[in-house]
Write an enzyme that holds these catalytic residues in place. Structure first.
Site, mmCIF file in Angstrom:
data_model
loop_
_atom_site.group_PDB
_atom_site.id
_atom_site.type_symbol
_atom_site.label_atom_id
_atom_site.label_comp_id
_atom_site.label_asym_id
_atom_site.label_seq_id
_atom_site.Cartn_x
_atom_site.Cartn_y
_atom_site.Cartn_z
ATOM 1 N N CYS A 184 14.911 21.175 -4.830
ATOM 2 C CA CYS A 184 15.923 21.311 -3.793
ATOM 3 C C CYS A 184 15.249 21.718 -2.488
ATOM 4 C CB CYS A 184 16.944 22.371 -4.212
ATOM 5 S SG CYS A 184 18.194 22.721 -2.963
ATOM 6 N N CYS A 216 16.606 25.608 -1.699
ATOM 7 C CA CYS A 216 16.186 26.787 -2.466
ATOM 8 C C CYS A 216 14.939 26.580 -3.313
ATOM 9 C CB CYS A 216 17.338 27.260 -3.339
ATOM 10 S SG CYS A 216 17.704 26.161 -4.740
ATOM 11 N N CYS A 269 23.022 21.031 -6.025
ATOM 12 C CA CYS A 269 22.060 21.905 -6.697
ATOM 13 C C CYS A 269 22.830 23.018 -7.400
ATOM 14 C CB CYS A 269 21.102 22.491 -5.659
ATOM 15 S SG CYS A 269 19.992 23.764 -6.311
ATOM 16 N N CYS A 284 21.882 26.669 -5.614
ATOM 17 C CA CYS A 284 22.336 27.057 -4.270
ATOM 18 C C CYS A 284 23.578 26.308 -3.796
ATOM 19 C CB CYS A 284 21.211 26.909 -3.250
ATOM 20 S SG CYS A 284 20.813 25.202 -2.782
ATOM 21 N N CYS A 291 22.107 8.943 -6.549
ATOM 22 C CA CYS A 291 21.773 8.485 -5.202
ATOM 23 C C CYS A 291 21.602 9.736 -4.345
ATOM 24 C CB CYS A 291 22.924 7.602 -4.707
ATOM 25 S SG CYS A 291 22.620 6.797 -3.158
#
Length: 139
Positions: free
Chosen positions: A54, A57, A102, A105, A127
């Site tokens: 991510c 985070c 995510c 976060c 995607c």
């Protein structure tokens, strides 16, 4: 996970902290559920071994082995790492889609599409915006 000072970045991180950490474009996409233009992302045609994390985070999200060329204009994966991505119903375009975020976060990654006939083990296409992820090479 990333930290700012001694604060862990997760779903409890205040919006003001994200504005300080992320670029304007990252903030628009990751925190405000934006989309980068098709074909513009650096990971669309990217092919190296490692892990995609991510961009907010740094939580691991995708193994490069699940990335495939879908021709959609964004990085495509057929599966995420276990227990790293949440799915939510998204009706913003006047139709039902599945948004992916995510799990750590809550940052917006993109959308997942099922049953499109791609030759992969799950017949799924995650995607993902390139802005929403960063690549960590296999060591």
């Amino acid at each position: 996970m990333a930290t700012v000072g001694d604060k862990k970045l997760d779903k409890t991180t205040p919006d003001s902290a994200w504005k300080d950490i992320l670029t304007a474009e990252e903030y628009r996409i990751i925190r405000k559920k934006g989309t980068e233009p098709a074909g513009s992302g650096k990971y669309n045609k990217f092919d190296s071994e490692g892990t995609f994390v991510c961009a907010g985070c740094q939580a691991p999200l995708y193994d490069s082995n699940t990335k495939f060329s879908s021709g959609c204009g964004w990085p495509a994966f057929y599966d995420n790492l276990p227990d790293t991505v949440d799915r939510h119903t998204d009706m913003t375009m006047g139709m039902k889609r599945v948004e992916i975020t995510c799990k750590n976060c809550g940052g917006h990654l993109g959308h997942v599409f099922e049953g499109e006939g791609f030759n992969n083990p799950k017949d799924e296409r995650h995607c993902v915006n390139s802005v929403s992820i960063k690549f960590k090479p296999k060591s």
